[in-house]
Design a protein around this motif. Structure first.
Motif, PDB file in Angstrom:
ATOM      1  N   ASN A   1       2.622  12.066   0.121  1.00 51.90           N
ATOM      2  CA  ASN A   1       2.613  13.378  -0.535  1.00 51.90           C
ATOM      3  C   ASN A   1       3.089  13.302  -1.985  1.00 51.90           C
ATOM      4  O   ASN A   1       3.953  14.085  -2.414  1.00 51.90           O
ATOM      5  N   LYS A   2       2.520  12.371  -2.746  1.00 54.72           N
ATOM      6  CA  LYS A   2       2.866  12.230  -4.152  1.00 54.72           C
ATOM      7  C   LYS A   2       1.886  13.015  -5.032  1.00 54.72           C
ATOM      8  O   LYS A   2       0.808  13.418  -4.591  1.00 54.72           O
TER       9      LYS A   2
ATOM     10  N   GLU B   1       1.992   8.030  -9.419  1.00 51.87           N
ATOM     11  CA  GLU B   1       2.684   9.253  -9.810  1.00 51.87           C
ATOM     12  C   GLU B   1       3.613   8.996 -10.991  1.00 51.87           C
ATOM     13  O   GLU B   1       3.705   9.827 -11.915  1.00 51.87           O
ATOM     14  N   ASP B   2       4.281   7.847 -10.988  1.00 47.45           N
ATOM     15  CA  ASP B   2       5.231   7.510 -12.056  1.00 47.45           C
ATOM     16  C   ASP B   2       4.559   6.948 -13.295  1.00 47.45           C
ATOM     17  O   ASP B   2       5.239   6.583 -14.256  1.00 47.45           O
ATOM     18  N   ALA B   3       3.204   6.835 -13.270  1.00 48.86           N
ATOM     19  CA  ALA B   3       2.426   6.321 -14.403  1.00 48.86           C
ATOM     20  C   ALA B   3       2.727   4.860 -14.711  1.00 48.86           C
ATOM     21  O   ALA B   3       2.458   4.386 -15.813  1.00 48.86           O
TER      22      ALA B   3
ATOM     23  N   HIS C   1      -3.481   9.060 -11.905  1.00 48.59           N
ATOM     24  CA  HIS C   1      -2.417   9.919 -12.423  1.00 48.59           C
ATOM     25  C   HIS C   1      -3.070  11.187 -12.962  1.00 48.59           C
ATOM     26  O   HIS C   1      -4.135  11.131 -13.607  1.00 48.59           O
ATOM     27  N   PRO C   2      -2.489  12.366 -12.724  1.00 45.81           N
ATOM     28  CA  PRO C   2      -3.127  13.624 -13.140  1.00 45.81           C
ATOM     29  C   PRO C   2      -3.333  13.753 -14.644  1.00 45.81           C
ATOM     30  O   PRO C   2      -4.237  14.469 -15.088  1.00 45.81           O
ATOM     31  N   GLU C   3      -2.516  13.069 -15.437  1.00 46.84           N
ATOM     32  CA  GLU C   3      -2.608  13.224 -16.886  1.00 46.84           C
ATOM     33  C   GLU C   3      -2.715  11.855 -17.548  1.00 46.84           C
ATOM     34  O   GLU C   3      -1.705  11.238 -17.908  1.00 46.84           O
ATOM     35  N   LEU C   4      -3.930  11.388 -17.730  1.00 52.91           N
ATOM     36  CA  LEU C   4      -4.178  10.124 -18.417  1.00 52.91           C
ATOM     37  C   LEU C   4      -4.444  10.382 -19.896  1.00 52.91           C
ATOM     38  O   LEU C   4      -4.900  11.458 -20.286  1.00 52.91           O
TER      39      LEU C   4
ATOM     40  N   ASP D   1       0.813  -1.213   0.000  1.00 53.62           N
ATOM     41  CA  ASP D   1       0.000   0.000   0.000  1.00 53.62           C
ATOM     42  C   ASP D   1       0.846   1.263   0.000  1.00 53.62           C
ATOM     43  O   ASP D   1       0.500   2.247  -0.647  1.00 53.62           O
ATOM     44  N   ASP D   2       1.975   1.244   0.701  1.00 57.88           N
ATOM     45  CA  ASP D   2       2.835   2.427   0.760  1.00 57.88           C
ATOM     46  C   ASP D   2       3.432   2.780  -0.604  1.00 57.88           C
ATOM     47  O   ASP D   2       3.821   3.927  -0.832  1.00 57.88           O
TER      48      ASP D   2
END
Length: 257
Positions: free
Chosen positions: A79-80, A61-63, A187-190, A53-54
C-alpha cells in the motif's frame, strides 16, 4: 551528467527471469553484473537495481528508483504511493485460500474463528473484513503451505500458479482473494526527462506485446491469385505487393494476427 531512468526489479524469484527477458526484448542491453545490486544499460539511458520484491514499492515511493517491476499482490499488500503504468502479462497468479484436502467446505464461513497462516496479512485482513469473518492471522515468511500439516494453522492464504505445491502438501484451493500479474509501477511525480525516457520504454514494451500476437508472412504468387490472397491476408492496414523479375508473379508481404 545525462539523466537516466532507474528501474528496480527482483534480484531473484519468480519475476526475475521474465523481467530481464522483457528488457532484452525491448532491445536494452545490460552490462555484465546480473549478480550485483546495480547494473547499467549500454544502449538506453537506464540503471537497473536488483532488490527484494517486497522492497520495490518502497524504493519507488521514496524516489530511490523511478520505476519498478513487481507483482500486483505486493503493491496492494504494501500500500505505497506508487502508480501503475502498464500491466506486463507475465507472472500471473492468484492469492487464494487453501485448506486440507479432506476438510469439508461450503463457503468462506468455514474460516470463522480459524487460524490462517499467510505472508499477506493486510490483504487477508481486508478479505475477512469484507466477509464479516473473525479469524486469527499468523504472519509467516516462506513455506506457508506446511502450516496446516504442523498444526500452526487451519488454513493458509498464499500465491497459487499451477496448484501443484498445494497438492503435494495435501491442500486444496477454495477461495480466490486476488488475481495478480507483474506490472510496471512508477513514482507519481517524475521529472520531465525521466518522463520522456519512460514513454520511450513504454513504447517498446507495448510494441513487444503487440508483436507477440502477430506474424509476418511473405509469399510469392501468380498475379491472377492476388485478389483471393489479399482477401485472406488483409494485414494490419494493407499487404505490400511487389512485382517479381518473372512476369506475372508478385511478392506479397503481410502482418496478421
Amino acid at each position: 551528467m545525462p539523466i537516466r531512468l532507474r528501474i528496480a526489479i527482483q534480484k531473484s524469484g519468480r519475476l526475475f527471469d521474465d523481467s530481464l527477458k522483457l528488457l532484452k526484448d525491448c532491445g536494452i542491453d545490460l552490462k555484465n553484473g546480473i549478480n550485483k545490486l546495480k547494473t547499467e544499460a549500454d544502449n538506453f539511458p537506464m540503471d537497473v537495481f536488483f532488490l527484494r520484491d517486497d522492497d520495490i514499492p518502497q524504493y519507488v515511493e521514496d524516489a530511490v528508483a523511478d520505476i519498478g517491476i513487481v507483482g500486483e499482490n505486493v503493491i496492494y499488500e504494501k500500500n505505497k504511493k506508487v502508480a501503475v503504468s502498464e500491466k506486463l502479462g507475465f507472472g500471473k497468479c492468484r492469492l487464494s485460500v487453501a485448506i486440507g484436502r479432506n476438510e469439508p467446505y461450503a463457503d468462506c464461513g468455514f474460516l470463522q474463528d480459524k487460524k490462517i497462516a499467510t505472508t499477506y496479512p493486510v490483504l487477508v485482513q481486508k478479505f475477512l473484513k469484507e466477509k464479516n469473518i473473525r479469524a486469527e492471522i499468523h504472519e509467516i515468511s516462506g513455506s506457508v503451505e506446511i502450516a496446516p500439516g504442523i498444526g500452526l494453522a487451519d488454513a493458509i492464504v498464499d500465491l497459487v500458479s499451477s496448484g501443484s505445491t498445494l497438492f503435494m502438501n495435501g491442500l486444496r484451493e477454495v477461495e480466490t482473494i486476488l488475481h495478480s500479474e507483474a506490472v510496471l509501477i512508477r513514482h507519481p511525480e517524475l521529472g520531465v526527462q525521466q518522463e520522456t525516457i519512460l514513454e520511450k520504454l513504454l513504447f517498446r514494451i507495448r510494441s513487444v506485446h503487440k508483436a507477440t500476437h502477430t506474424k509476418y508472412i511473405l509469399l510469392n504468387a501468380p498475379n491472377e491469385n492476388l485478389g483471393d490472397i489479399i482477401s485472406l491476408l488483409p494485414g494490419m492496414k494493407s499487404p505490400t505487393v511487389l512485382p517479381l523479375a518473372e512476369p506475372g508473379w508478385s511478392s506479397v508481404h503481410s502482418v496478421v494476427n
